[in-house]
Design an enzyme around this catalytic site. Structure first.
Site, PDB file in Angstrom:
ATOM      1  N   ASP A   1      -4.589   5.276   6.042  1.00 10.88           N
ATOM      2  CA  ASP A   1      -5.197   6.479   6.618  1.00 10.88           C
ATOM      3  C   ASP A   1      -6.115   6.009   7.757  1.00 10.88           C
ATOM      4  OD1 ASP A   1      -6.496   8.911   7.013  1.00 10.88           O
ATOM      5  OD2 ASP A   1      -6.625   9.380   4.901  1.00 10.88           O
TER       6      ASP A   1
ATOM      7  N   ARG B   1       0.548  12.073  -9.201  1.00  7.91           N
ATOM      8  CA  ARG B   1       0.921  10.672  -8.926  1.00  7.91           C
ATOM      9  C   ARG B   1       2.351  10.389  -9.388  1.00  7.91           C
ATOM     10  NH1 ARG B   1      -3.643   7.707  -7.250  1.00  7.91           N
ATOM     11  NH2 ARG B   1      -5.616   8.217  -8.227  1.00  7.91           N
TER      12      ARG B   1
ATOM     13  N   GLU C   1       0.836  -1.214   0.000  1.00  6.30           N
ATOM     14  CA  GLU C   1       0.000   0.000   0.000  1.00  6.30           C
ATOM     15  C   GLU C   1       0.861   1.249   0.000  1.00  6.30           C
ATOM     16  OE1 GLU C   1      -2.609   1.228  -0.695  1.00  6.30           O
ATOM     17  OE2 GLU C   1      -4.397   0.422   0.246  1.00  6.30           O
ATOM     18  N   ASP C   2       0.337   2.308  -0.601  1.00  3.62           N
ATOM     19  CA  ASP C   2       1.032   3.595  -0.534  1.00  3.62           C
ATOM     20  C   ASP C   2       0.798   4.252   0.818  1.00  3.62           C
ATOM     21  OD1 ASP C   2      -1.645   3.768  -1.309  1.00  3.62           O
ATOM     22  OD2 ASP C   2      -1.384   5.676  -2.340  1.00  3.62           O
TER      23      ASP C   2
ATOM     24  N   PHE D   1      -2.269  17.085   3.722  1.00  6.26           N
ATOM     25  CA  PHE D   1      -2.682  16.640   2.386  1.00  6.26           C
ATOM     26  C   PHE D   1      -1.435  16.370   1.568  1.00  6.26           C
ATOM     27  CE2 PHE D   1      -6.513  16.897  -0.511  1.00  6.26           C
ATOM     28  CZ  PHE D   1      -5.919  16.069  -1.467  1.00  6.26           C
TER      29      PHE D   1
HETATM   30  C1  PRP Z   1      -5.987   5.527  -0.729  1.00  3.07           C
HETATM   31  C2  PRP Z   1      -4.826   4.581  -0.472  1.00  3.07           C
HETATM   32  C3  PRP Z   1      -5.442   3.438   0.264  1.00  3.07           C
HETATM   33  C4  PRP Z   1      -6.609   4.093   0.996  1.00  3.07           C
HETATM   34  C5  PRP Z   1      -6.227   4.292   2.423  1.00  3.07           C
HETATM   35  O1  PRP Z   1      -6.604   5.184  -1.923  1.00  3.07           O
HETATM   36  O2  PRP Z   1      -4.212   4.162  -1.665  1.00  3.07           O
HETATM   37  O3  PRP Z   1      -5.902   2.425  -0.600  1.00  3.07           O
HETATM   38  O4  PRP Z   1      -6.860   5.353   0.374  1.00  3.07           O
HETATM   39  O5  PRP Z   1      -7.275   4.902   3.130  1.00  3.07           O
HETATM   40  P1  PRP Z   1      -7.957   4.226   4.396  1.00  3.07           P
HETATM   41  O6  PRP Z   1      -6.856   3.742   5.286  1.00  3.07           O
HETATM   42  O7  PRP Z   1      -8.709   5.387   5.029  1.00  3.07           O
HETATM   43  O8  PRP Z   1      -8.858   3.148   3.940  1.00  3.07           O
HETATM   44  P2  PRP Z   1      -7.693   6.136  -2.620  1.00  3.07           P
HETATM   45  O9  PRP Z   1      -9.041   5.751  -2.128  1.00  3.07           O
HETATM   46  O10 PRP Z   1      -7.298   7.571  -2.441  1.00  3.07           O
HETATM   47  O11 PRP Z   1      -7.608   5.709  -4.151  1.00  3.07           O
HETATM   48  P3  PRP Z   1      -6.344   5.845  -5.158  1.00  3.07           P
HETATM   49  O12 PRP Z   1      -5.275   4.921  -4.615  1.00  3.07           O
HETATM   50  O13 PRP Z   1      -6.874   5.383  -6.474  1.00  3.07           O
HETATM   51  O14 PRP Z   1      -5.892   7.274  -5.163  1.00  3.07           O
END
Ligand code: PRP
Length: 190
Positions: free
Chosen positions: A110, A172, A106-107, A159
């Protein structure tokens, strides 16, 4: 250096949080550990689209063991909105995870809701093991406990964009992690 750096988007960036060197050093460190931990080579890397793609690409190339790569697209909710807690699969894995050792890449973690759901889902599908590497974590935003075995950097609740993370699908391909100027996203939504 080639590629998009902070200098190329200076007007929209407040400051750099994690440099490209720090990102790649951390990925190399984790990859060395993972290469030991999965020395038999049986590891399936699972990335959640789209943000994790940059981390997955760099991480998989830093491993010294063979690895398979797969992708999943999950429903998401924008930063600043209230999570419904409901996750749905937009695009599923192509691999059958039954009996596999899965490492989710994962990146960012949150709230932890995406990861919590995914770990349970893959275990439910019969994976032999499910572990997590997250390049970034925002500990102050955590709502759900998730065991992240391979950790990158803890960051404050700001952010952030870059290295896979976007604002409105932009940034990105920035080579580092940076804090967006508030005027860029004020009135908007991630
Ligand atoms: C982000 C990130 C995780 C998720 C984490 O994806 O890549 O998958 O949010 O958030 P959480 O811990 O609150 O569940 P995002 O929904 O922004 O989609 P993206 O990767 O396509 O930008």
């Amino acid at each position: 250096m080639v590629g998009m750096q902070i200098a190329d988007v200076r007007d929209e960036i407040d400051h750099e949080l994690v440099s490209s060197t720090q990102i790649h050093d951390k990925i190399a460190e984790v990859a060395a550990q993972v290469s030991k931990d999965y020395a038999d080579g049986d590891v399936l890397l699972v990335a959640v689209l789209k943000g994790a793609v940059n981390t997955l690409a760099a991480f998989s190339q830093a491993l010294s063991i063979p690895a398979q790569l797969d992708f999943m697209s999950l429903s998401s909710y924008g930063a600043g909105t209230v999570s419904s807690g409901t996750i749905t699969v937009r695009q599923d894995l192509s691999a059958d995870v039954t009996g596999r050792n899965v490492l989710i890449v994962e990146d960012i973690v949150d709230s932890g809701r995406t990861l919590s759901w995914l770990v349970a889902e893959l275990k439910g599908r019969g994976a032999a093991s499910v572990e997590v590497f997250a390049l970034l974590e925002k500990p102050s935003r955590r709502e759900v406990e998730v065991d992240v075995k391979y950790k990158g950097y803890d960051i404050p609740d700001e952010f952030v964009v870059g290295f896979g993370l976007d604002y409105d699908e932009r940034f990105r391909n920035l080579d580092s992690i940076a804090v967006l100027k508030s005027e860029v996203y004020q009135g908007g939504q991630a």
